[in-house]
Design a protein around this motif. Sequence first.
Motif, PDB file in Angstrom:
ATOM      1  N   GLN A   1      -0.671   7.814  -1.228  1.00 12.02           N
ATOM      2  CA  GLN A   1      -1.328   6.602  -1.750  1.00 12.02           C
ATOM      3  C   GLN A   1      -2.838   6.617  -1.491  1.00 12.02           C
TER       4      GLN A   1
ATOM      5  N   GLY B   1       0.693   7.958   4.503  1.00 14.34           N
ATOM      6  CA  GLY B   1       0.134   7.296   3.321  1.00 14.34           C
ATOM      7  C   GLY B   1      -0.711   8.222   2.461  1.00 14.34           C
TER       8      GLY B   1
ATOM      9  N   ILE C   1       0.854  -1.200   0.000  1.00 17.10           N
ATOM     10  CA  ILE C   1       0.000   0.000   0.000  1.00 17.10           C
ATOM     11  C   ILE C   1       0.886   1.244   0.000  1.00 17.10           C
ATOM     12  N   ALA C   2       1.917   1.217   0.840  1.00 14.23           N
ATOM     13  CA  ALA C   2       2.831   2.364   0.920  1.00 14.23           C
ATOM     14  C   ALA C   2       4.253   1.820   0.999  1.00 14.23           C
TER      15      ALA C   2
ATOM     16  N   ASP D   1      -5.139   6.021  -4.438  1.00 16.06           N
ATOM     17  CA  ASP D   1      -5.041   4.641  -4.938  1.00 16.06           C
ATOM     18  C   ASP D   1      -5.891   3.711  -4.060  1.00 16.06           C
TER      19      ASP D   1
ATOM     20  N   VAL E   1      -1.564   2.302   8.583  1.00 16.86           N
ATOM     21  CA  VAL E   1      -0.721   3.131   7.714  1.00 16.86           C
ATOM     22  C   VAL E   1      -0.597   4.553   8.270  1.00 16.86           C
TER      23      VAL E   1
ATOM     24  N   ARG F   1      -1.968  -4.093  -1.119  1.00 17.09           N
ATOM     25  CA  ARG F   1      -3.180  -3.446  -1.633  1.00 17.09           C
ATOM     26  C   ARG F   1      -4.400  -4.365  -1.526  1.00 17.09           C
TER      27      ARG F   1
ATOM     28  N   THR G   1       3.991   5.875   8.697  1.00 17.09           N
ATOM     29  CA  THR G   1       4.874   6.605   7.777  1.00 17.09           C
ATOM     30  C   THR G   1       4.737   8.086   8.087  1.00 17.09           C
TER      31      THR G   1
ATOM     32  N   ASP H   1       4.376  10.468   6.088  1.00 13.81           N
ATOM     33  CA  ASP H   1       3.346  11.152   5.295  1.00 13.81           C
ATOM     34  C   ASP H   1       1.965  10.520   5.459  1.00 13.81           C
TER      35      ASP H   1
ATOM     36  N   LEU I   1      -7.227   2.696   6.394  1.00  9.12           N
ATOM     37  CA  LEU I   1      -5.862   3.203   6.620  1.00  9.12           C
ATOM     38  C   LEU I   1      -5.551   3.472   8.096  1.00  9.12           C
TER      39      LEU I   1
END
Length: 545
Positions: free
Chosen positions: A506, A503, A462-463, A509, A495, A470, A499, A501, A489
Motif C-alpha cells: 500500500q 504495508g 490503509i492496509a 497509495d 503500519v 486513508r 502487518t 508485509d 507509516l
Amino acid sequence: MNSSISNSRPFSHLTRAENLDRLGTESFDLLVIGGGITGAAIARDAALRGIPTALVEKTDWAAGTSSRSARLIHGGLRYLEYYQFGLVFEALSERAVLRRIASRLVRPLPFMYPLYRGQEPGFIKLTAGMWLYDFLAQFRNVSRHRMMLARETARREPIVAREGLRGAARYYDAVVDDARLTLATTQSAHLAGAVVANHARVVGLLSHGGQVIGAVVRDEITGREIEIHARVIVNACGPWVDALRSMDVGAKHASPLLRPTKGVHLFVRRERLTSQHAIAFDSPRDDRHLYVIPWGDFAIIGTTDTDYAQSPDTPNVTPEDVDYLLEAAQHAFPSAHLTEADVISAYAGLRALIGSDAASTYSISREHHIEQSESGLFTIAGGKLTTHRLMAKEMVDTVAKKLGGAGKCVTGKRHIETAERVAGIPMPARSASVAHLVEAYGADAVRPLAYAEERPELGQPIAPGLPYIRAEAHYAVEHEMALSLADVLIRRTHVIYETFDAGLPQARDVAALIAEKLGWDAAEQERQVVEYERQVSLTRSFRKS
Ligand SMILES: Cc1cc2nc3c(=O)[nH]c(=O)nc-3n(C[C@H](O)[C@H](O)[C@H](O)COP(=O)(O)OP(=O)(O)OC[C@H]3O[C@@H](n4cnc5c(N)ncnc54)[C@H](O)[C@@H]3O)c2cc1C
C-alpha cells in the motif's frame, strides 16, 4: 479543555515552513537540539516559563529511541533489587503525574509477576517488594497489588508455564504510545510558543570567543541552511549526543559520554500470546527480566540489552536477538509454541546510557546526566521515558539560572493539550477504526472522519486488517507535521510493525495521498517508497530467508 489542537494553532507542514523562516530571523534564549521525548519536554517546560525557545529535530519527532521503547510508564520494579528506592519513588511519582497530565495517552495496565520454585526473589521477598512498590507510590495506584497462589495464577493466565509455579503478584503500571506522547509534548511546546521544526538537522555549531552561540540547521526537505542564534544551547540528541558534542569547540577532546546498548522488541499477534496482563518473565540464559505487553491486537515481547558500537542511525535486529527473546518466551509460555514465523516485525532502540566499565550492560545506571562544556554547550543524556518531565525540569532550572532567571516549572500541573474529550461529539457506529481514531486523536478524531465523509474512499483502511484509515495520511500532514511516507507509516500510524508485509503493497497509495497535500511529483513519490523500504528492512533484518 482544549478540544482541538489544530484549531488554536496549526501544526502542519505550513507551520513548519513558517517556523523555519522564524528560526533564521528571530533570536532565542534557548535552542534545544533533538526532538525525542527529552528535547520535546525541555522545549515545552521552557516555553511554558516564557523562555523564547526553538526546537529542531533532524528526522521526525520521536524518530530515535522515543518510538522504540517498551512503552511502559513504570516505577521499575527491578530497581528495588538494587535498593534504588529514590529512583523508583521518583518514577512512581511521575507515573501519577503523567496519568494526570496525559490521561488519554498514559493508560493503566495490570501486570502479573509469576513466581516459580527456586526462583529469586522468593514469595516472601516478592510480597515485601510489592508492598514497598505500593508504599513508594504512596498507595495512589489504580489498586494495591495482590498476591495469588498457583491455581488462581493459572486460571487467570493459562499461558504461563505450570511446572514449579508457586503463584504470582498482580499489580498496576501504565503504558503509552511513546511516539504519540512525544508528538503531543512537541505540539504542547508549540502551543506554549516554542518555534519547532522537524526534518531540520544541526550540521554545525556557531561559536564566538570560545562560546557556543548558535547552530547551523539544514532543512532536510529543501537543503536550505539556516543559522539559529540562541543564548543557551541544549544537546538532547539521545544516542547521537556524542556526535553533536564532536561539533563543539569546547568538547573537541572530551571522551565519549555514552555507552549505548541496544534493546529489541518483537511484535506477535495477540491470539498467539493471549494474556490479559502484561507478564514479567526471566530469560533462562541470563536471568534478565523480560515482559510480554498486550498492545491491542498484538503482544510485544522485549527486550534485549547488548552493547552497541555502530551508527545510531541504523540499529538493526539480528537473528540472535530474536532467538534470545523467543527462547525466553518459549520457556515462560510453553503452550504457545512460538516460532520465528510468528514474529510480524521487530524494532531495535538504543539506550543512551552513561559510559561505564560495568561487565553487564543490564547493571549500568539508567539515571540521567547533565553536563556543560567549556564553550557552554549543555548535554543531557540517559534517563527514561517515565521520568522525562523531571529531567526537563532539572535542565530548564539550570538554563534559567544561566539566563538570569525565569518563571517556575508548571509542567506538572498543565495538561498536555491532547484533544481529550469525545463526549457530545457525534460518532458513527463504533468500529475498530473509530475506536482506534478516538484512542489516537481523542476529540480530534472527528477530523479524519470528516475527510472520510467528504470523500468516502478516504474512509477505506490503509492496509487490510488494520484499523488505520486513508484519511489519516491527510490528517498527519495537515495537523501533525508529517513530511514523509515513513513519518506516516511508522510514527503517526504504526503500519510498519503491525502487518507481515509492513504495508509495502500500500506504500504507493499512501505516498499518493501525501502527495496531494505536499505536492510531490511521481519521482518524489517513488523516492519516498524506496526510503520507506529501507526503513522496513531494518525491522525485518532478522529474517533468515
Ligand atoms: C529498548 C528500550 C526500551 C525502553 N523502554 C522504556 C520503557 O518502557 N519505559 C521508560 O520509561 N523508558 C524506556 N526506555 C528509555 C526511553 O525510551 C528513553 O529514555 C527515551 O526515549 C530517550 O529519549 P531522548 O529524547 O533522550 O532520545 P531520542 O528519542 O533518541 O531523541 C534524540 C533525537 O535527537 C535527534 N537528533 C540527533 N542528532 C541530531 C542533529 N544533529 N540535529 C537535530 N536532531 C538530532 C534524533 O533524530 C532523535 O530524534 C527504553 C529504551 C530502550 C532503548
